[in-house]
Design an enzyme around this catalytic site. Sequence first.
Site, PDB file in Angstrom:
ATOM      1  N   ASP A 128      -9.720   9.662 -22.853  1.00 46.23           N
ATOM      2  CA  ASP A 128      -8.314   9.333 -22.615  1.00 46.23           C
ATOM      3  C   ASP A 128      -7.524   9.583 -23.897  1.00 46.23           C
ATOM      4  O   ASP A 128      -8.064   9.486 -24.994  1.00 46.23           O
ATOM      5  CB  ASP A 128      -8.174   7.861 -22.195  1.00 46.23           C
TER       6      ASP A 128
ATOM      7  N   PHE B 251     -11.310   7.526  -2.530  1.00 47.54           N
ATOM      8  CA  PHE B 251     -10.830   6.635  -1.462  1.00 47.54           C
ATOM      9  C   PHE B 251     -10.963   5.177  -1.894  1.00 47.54           C
ATOM     10  O   PHE B 251     -11.221   4.293  -1.079  1.00 47.54           O
ATOM     11  CB  PHE B 251     -11.612   6.900  -0.173  1.00 47.54           C
TER      12      PHE B 251
ATOM     13  N   ARG C 199     -10.164   1.409  -3.061  1.00 46.76           N
ATOM     14  CA  ARG C 199      -9.113   0.407  -2.878  1.00 46.76           C
ATOM     15  C   ARG C 199      -9.068  -0.460  -4.104  1.00 46.76           C
ATOM     16  O   ARG C 199     -10.119  -0.918  -4.574  1.00 46.76           O
ATOM     17  CB  ARG C 199      -9.439  -0.495  -1.676  1.00 46.76           C
TER      18      ARG C 199
ATOM     19  N   PHE D 284      -7.459  -2.424   9.195  1.00 46.29           N
ATOM     20  CA  PHE D 284      -6.081  -2.029   8.878  1.00 46.29           C
ATOM     21  C   PHE D 284      -5.120  -2.252  10.052  1.00 46.29           C
ATOM     22  O   PHE D 284      -4.206  -1.475  10.274  1.00 46.29           O
ATOM     23  CB  PHE D 284      -6.032  -0.580   8.339  1.00 46.29           C
TER      24      PHE D 284
ATOM     25  N   GLY E 112       2.138  -2.319   0.207  1.00 40.48           N
ATOM     26  CA  GLY E 112       2.586  -2.028  -1.153  1.00 40.48           C
ATOM     27  C   GLY E 112       1.543  -1.161  -1.839  1.00 40.48           C
ATOM     28  O   GLY E 112       0.700  -0.557  -1.181  1.00 40.48           O
TER      29      GLY E 112
ATOM     30  N   CYS F 268      -0.261   3.855  -3.951  1.00 37.88           N
ATOM     31  CA  CYS F 268      -0.767   5.063  -3.278  1.00 37.88           C
ATOM     32  C   CYS F 268      -0.044   5.449  -1.997  1.00 37.88           C
ATOM     33  O   CYS F 268       0.361   6.597  -1.840  1.00 37.88           O
ATOM     34  CB  CYS F 268      -2.249   4.894  -2.980  1.00 37.88           C
TER      35      CYS F 268
ATOM     36  N   LYS G 126      -1.385  -6.891  -3.357  1.00 31.58           N
ATOM     37  CA  LYS G 126      -2.435  -7.426  -2.484  1.00 31.58           C
ATOM     38  C   LYS G 126      -3.338  -8.325  -3.323  1.00 31.58           C
ATOM     39  O   LYS G 126      -3.273  -8.285  -4.554  1.00 31.58           O
ATOM     40  CB  LYS G 126      -3.222  -6.302  -1.809  1.00 31.58           C
TER      41      LYS G 126
HETATM   42  C1  UGA Z   1      -5.318   2.662  -0.534  1.00 35.44           C
HETATM   43  C2  UGA Z   1      -6.424   3.135   0.431  1.00 35.44           C
HETATM   44  O1  UGA Z   1      -6.865   2.034   1.235  1.00 35.44           O
HETATM   45  C3  UGA Z   1      -7.604   3.714  -0.347  1.00 35.44           C
HETATM   46  O2  UGA Z   1      -8.571   4.232   0.546  1.00 35.44           O
HETATM   47  C4  UGA Z   1      -7.093   4.850  -1.250  1.00 35.44           C
HETATM   48  O3  UGA Z   1      -8.120   5.401  -2.031  1.00 35.44           O
HETATM   49  C5  UGA Z   1      -6.032   4.294  -2.175  1.00 35.44           C
HETATM   50  O4  UGA Z   1      -4.947   3.754  -1.391  1.00 35.44           O
HETATM   51  C6  UGA Z   1      -5.539   5.416  -3.049  1.00 35.44           C
HETATM   52  O5  UGA Z   1      -5.014   6.403  -2.519  1.00 35.44           O
HETATM   53  O6  UGA Z   1      -5.783   5.393  -4.262  1.00 35.44           O
HETATM   54  P1  UGA Z   1      -4.959   0.475  -2.037  1.00 35.44           P
HETATM   55  O7  UGA Z   1      -3.551   0.967  -2.181  1.00 35.44           O
HETATM   56  O8  UGA Z   1      -5.702   0.058  -3.231  1.00 35.44           O
HETATM   57  O9  UGA Z   1      -5.852   1.595  -1.290  1.00 35.44           O
HETATM   58  O10 UGA Z   1      -4.924  -0.806  -1.085  1.00 35.44           O
HETATM   59  P2  UGA Z   1      -5.110  -1.122   0.461  1.00 35.44           P
HETATM   60  O11 UGA Z   1      -6.221  -2.082   0.601  1.00 35.44           O
HETATM   61  O12 UGA Z   1      -5.165   0.089   1.271  1.00 35.44           O
HETATM   62  O13 UGA Z   1      -3.762  -1.910   0.757  1.00 35.44           O
HETATM   63  C7  UGA Z   1      -2.490  -1.272   0.657  1.00 35.44           C
HETATM   64  C8  UGA Z   1      -1.422  -2.188   1.193  1.00 35.44           C
HETATM   65  O14 UGA Z   1      -1.535  -2.313   2.606  1.00 35.44           O
HETATM   66  C9  UGA Z   1      -1.462  -3.634   0.640  1.00 35.44           C
HETATM   67  O15 UGA Z   1      -0.159  -4.054   0.333  1.00 35.44           O
HETATM   68  C10 UGA Z   1      -2.038  -4.444   1.785  1.00 35.44           C
HETATM   69  O16 UGA Z   1      -1.598  -5.768   1.778  1.00 35.44           O
HETATM   70  C11 UGA Z   1      -1.487  -3.679   2.981  1.00 35.44           C
HETATM   71  N1  UGA Z   1      -2.304  -3.862   4.213  1.00 35.44           N
HETATM   72  C12 UGA Z   1      -3.582  -3.434   4.264  1.00 35.44           C
HETATM   73  C13 UGA Z   1      -1.718  -4.443   5.325  1.00 35.44           C
HETATM   74  O17 UGA Z   1      -0.521  -4.824   5.320  1.00 35.44           O
HETATM   75  N2  UGA Z   1      -2.472  -4.590   6.453  1.00 35.44           N
HETATM   76  C14 UGA Z   1      -3.773  -4.157   6.534  1.00 35.44           C
HETATM   77  O18 UGA Z   1      -4.382  -4.316   7.608  1.00 35.44           O
HETATM   78  C15 UGA Z   1      -4.337  -3.579   5.406  1.00 35.44           C
END
Ligand code: UGA
Length: 442
Positions: A30, A158, A160, A255, A263, A266, A326
Amino acid sequence: MKISIIGTGYVGLTTGIAFAKYGFNVVCVDKVKGKIKSLSNGVAPFYEPGLGKILKKLVDERLIEGSTNLEKAVKNSDVSFICVGTPSLPNGLISLEHVKDAAKDVGKALEKKKGYHLVVVKSTVTPLTTEKIVLALIEKYSKKKVGKDFGICMNPEFLREGNALNDALHPDRVVMGEYDKKSGDILMKLYRNFKCKKMRTKLRTAEMIKYASNSFLATKITFANEMANICEKFGIDVYEVMKGVGLDKRISPYFLNAGCGFGGSCFKKDISAIISASRSKNYTPKLLETVLDMNETQPLQIIRMAESVLGNLKNKKITLLGLSFKPGTDDVRETRALSIAKTLLKKGTKIIAYDPKAMKNFKKLAGHRNIVYAKNAKAALRKVDACIIQTSWEEFKNLRPKDFKVMKTPVVIDGRRTFDNTEIFAKNGIVYLGIGWKNFAI
Ligand code: UGA
């Protein structure tokens, strides 16, 4: 095989840790000295559950090390992963500045390196970036030929946040876009100990799989949110509905949790990027545009609920529990807490905010003015008119009806369906409202 990782953010560091855990020697590079210093001491430069412990162990075992010297790291390795950030530009497209810099630097290092090298793009990039931009820059600066002197792959991530370590060590699938068979064969070898489905494909297809995956997940959440808003009108609990819907194997139960919107760094960034990239090819993805629009208005459901109980919100005191986007992370990027806080402040509401991990980051985002930050959830609830839950941290799940009795008016507005037993609130004289909850008896 030795691996160099360029960029030590969430993706780079967790990828490096996963390969080191599976026995490879990894050097994480980095430009930011502070990050490398922290990493070399076995301290993760950001909060992610479990990361610190495993990093310390791998540093002690000399399986992973940090460096600011990209040239040396590339020359001393067989494979280099490009894991730098691709932030959004005002036009929605991604900035390739860091990817281009990394490609140039890897190219320059390869000019001085003997033997074949594999370059793997892990940064999220729109279709054609790897073959048209990264590949071309490496050829230009290394003065070498792809296919002969070096190979190239595109291997989307992928992960999270909050679960990144587990996702990196035990992914559902590994997608490998390959320039040619030789490149793909090497990447397959690196992933040989990962017990999951593996898919080999073209570079541009791998890039698109990442965008299609995030677009679908965000659409699935938005669909659940739409159903929630409809369910509420008919006095139906959307969580029960989605439980029934998710029993269909074709849909799956994941999901489908309705709430006050998604939020994180990504979903919005990736959907905006694929919309802009499609528009540049004269196609307007209407569904994805609607997903983004609906996600901006979904937090307003919370405000509407507060007004339905409290009337005018001017000079009312409202607790905002949960500021990260989250649970399990201190990341506040695109957190719905900010849209909720901004709308409340505009209405003249006084906010008492609390988060177990993200207060420092939220303060930078929202500032101190008119927001009081509390020491813990219980303290935040004292003498307020209502409480909004934006992130369902474990600490909030453990709150009991008696904890809400210290409020001036016990009104709980749940943006994330934090509690398994929601019926308990009414039994204890507490008004409970939630997204897609059967709020009003019909
Ligand atoms: C997301 C994807 O889930 C990953 O697979 C991907 O690699 C990542 O983006 C990325 O592109 O780097 P992430 O943003 O860390 O991951 O978090 P998520 O768990 O997907 O949650 C995203 C948002 O959706 C959060 O605000 C969460 O509260 C919301 N969410 C999630 C919901 O409102 N309902 C659900 O059922 C699931």
